[in-house]
Write an enzyme that holds these catalytic residues in place. Structure first.
Site, short mmCIF file in Angstrom:
data_model
loop_
_atom_site.label_atom_id
_atom_site.label_comp_id
_atom_site.label_asym_id
_atom_site.label_seq_id
_atom_site.Cartn_x
_atom_site.Cartn_y
_atom_site.Cartn_z
N HIS A 79 39.09 16.28 22.75
CA HIS A 79 40.47 15.82 23.04
C HIS A 79 41.28 16.79 23.89
O HIS A 79 42.49 16.91 23.75
CB HIS A 79 41.23 15.49 21.75
CG HIS A 79 42.35 14.51 21.96
ND1 HIS A 79 43.35 14.31 21.04
CD2 HIS A 79 42.61 13.65 23.00
CE1 HIS A 79 44.20 13.40 21.48
NE2 HIS A 79 43.77 12.97 22.68
N CYS B 157 47.69 15.82 18.09
CA CYS B 157 46.34 16.38 18.20
C CYS B 157 46.09 17.26 19.41
O CYS B 157 45.74 18.44 19.27
CB CYS B 157 45.32 15.23 18.21
SG CYS B 157 45.39 14.15 16.78
#
Length: 473
Positions: free
Chosen positions: A145, A84
């Site tokens: 993130h 990710c």
């Protein structure tokens, strides 16, 4: 005004047989939209083979299928990392993230590393930074993130509005005022977040609200969905649709993808309702391949999964849709990458000042409209902790620590079943040298995740992977 311009464009094309070419060009120029809006929709941990347009008959995704059918589908769409955070650092900057030290996934701060650097380096500009200069309002809805420390916050990285969470995942039903990890509180700089209903729905609803509030100005919307990342949580009504799937995890996953599809449809309908569909570029892809062992995704026909550089980890569903400019229903078979998004967006936004040579990716629009030649035989390189890979044309070489380099011809063997390194030793040597020269020129990672992940990633190369779609009863 935008509806009028869209009508004029439509008339120009429909009446084209009755005008001389110069008259058509003149009419088209006068009818060009005042600006293009930009929407990036990213799924999280979606399996390649789990959408209708990528071959699934088990999971129904009519809205994503329509997005593909009315736009451009890339059969060889890649992301720049198999997990990710580095993947996001790549596609939000347009630069291969390992070239600025973002090699690992973001987690805790390892011994010997500085918390002040535990995020995407501040030296890098985001797509939002670039678009700010062009008068765009930039909104992020959902997952970030790219750093939890204040200096890495999306509102300090070019975004004007943020609704979501800064971590790597979230519970689908609950957040707590003092929660940590998947229960961290949602935050927003433009409203007090309501309690979570189902977070996939909430991201969809907030995305629609962003479009409605900014319909009269140039906007960039980054709709960063959580689905179908763990935890495996679905609505009962969606689970009922897939009750015929015996495996509970797969059933839950299918329900989560169904809900993702509904909310992509919600965003697309909002663009239609506001009269913005013709002049809005919508891009959809997954941030990496599906983690088959944790969410029961299927990357068929590709071997591998999230965390490794076989095709299943980096080859993702990828669509671009811009009805007013791009051909409808085009199947594009040349390699493209998520790193192409930033230069494509900037060119479409009219950026004439940024040096496009700083980007790893390229502006895709002229290649899709026929103004430039197809992107044949591109070279692509990847590095993620223990893994390195290079693709040149149809040949791909993967190098990991515990075995000889693996060489595949993807035109003949897209599932990477036949290692040809020993049969084509010259090609393997050539690609390994090229990859090694690139690798040794990379900077050190600015942060590391725990070493336990490296052993896990190595083991994933030896797993058995489902290479065919499941049979539907």
């Amino acid at each position: 005004m935008k509806s009028f311009l869209t009508l004029v464009c439509t008339l120009a094309f429909s009446l084209s047989p009755f005008f001389a070419q110069g008259e058509i060009d003149s009419l088209s120029q006068s009818a060009k939209p005042t600006h293009y809006n930009l929407v990036l929709i990213v799924a999280d941990d979606l399996g390649y083979g789990d959408l209708g347009f990528t071959g699934s008959t088990q999971i129904k995704t009519p809205h994503l299928d329509q997005l593909a059918a009315s736009g451009v589908t890339f059969t060889q769409g890649y992301v720049s990392s198999a997990v990710c955070s580095p993947s996001r650092a790549g596609f939000i900057t347009g630069i291969n993230q390992v070239e600025f030290g973002h090699d690992n996934n973001l987690a805790g701060v390892e011994l010997g590393f500085d918390v002040e650097y535990n995020g995407m380096p501040l030296s890098q500009k985001t797509i939002a930074d670039h678009l700010n200069k062009l008068g765009y309002v930039n909104g992020l809805i959902g997952k970030w993130h790219l750093g939890k420390e204040p200096q890495f916050h999306p509102l300090k990285r070019g975004f004007d509005e943020f609704w979501g969470y800064t971590g790597g995942g979230h519970d689908y039903f609950e957040s707590l005022p003092d929660g940590k990890g998947y229960k961290e509180p949602l935050e927003s700089n433009f409203k007090t977040p309501d309690p979570i209903t189902y977070i996939t729905d909430d991201v969809g609803n907030e995305s629609v609200d962003f479009i409605e509030r900014h319909k009269d100005e140039p906007f960039f919307l980054f709709a960063a969905f959580n689905a179908p990342h763990t935890p495996m949580q679905a609505l009962e009504e969606d689970l009922a649709l897939y009750q015929h799937i015996e495996d509970k995890k797969r059933r839950t996953y299918a329900a989560m993808v169904h809900r993702l599809d509904l909310n992509v449809g919600k965003i697309m309908q909002s663009l239609e309702d506001q009269g913005l569909a013709e002049n809005t570029l919508v891009v959809f892809f997954s941030d990496n391949g599906g983690p088959t062992d944790s969410n029961a995704s299927i990357n068929a026909p590709y071997r591998g999964q999230k965390g490794i550089l076989l095709e299943g980890g980096i080859h993702v569903p990828f669509v671009m849709n811009l009805p007013g400019l791009l051909p409808k229903g085009l199947i594009y078979n040349e390699q493209v990458t998520s790193l192409d998004v930033v230069p494509t967006f900037l060119a479409l936004a009219g950026d004439t000042e940024t040096d496009m040579g700083i980007f790893t990716g390229v502006d895709l629009i002229p290649h899709l409209t026929g103004e430039s030649a197809p992107l044949a035989d591109r070279e692509m390189t990847w590095k993620f902790t223990i893994s390195r890979a290079i693709r040149e044309g149809d040949w791909k070489l993967v190098s990991i620590p515990d075995r000889m380099p693996m060489l595949y011809n993807l035109a003949e063997d897209p599932s990477e079943q036949n290692d040809l390194a020993l049969q084509h030793i010259d090609k393997a040597t050539y690609l390994l040298k090229k990859l090694g020269k690139w690798d040794v020129n990379l900077p050190h990672p600015v942060f590391l995740e725990g070493a336990v992940w490296k052993k896990r990633q190595l083991g994933l190369y030896d797993h058995e992977y489902q290479l065919k779609q499941p049979e539907v009863k």
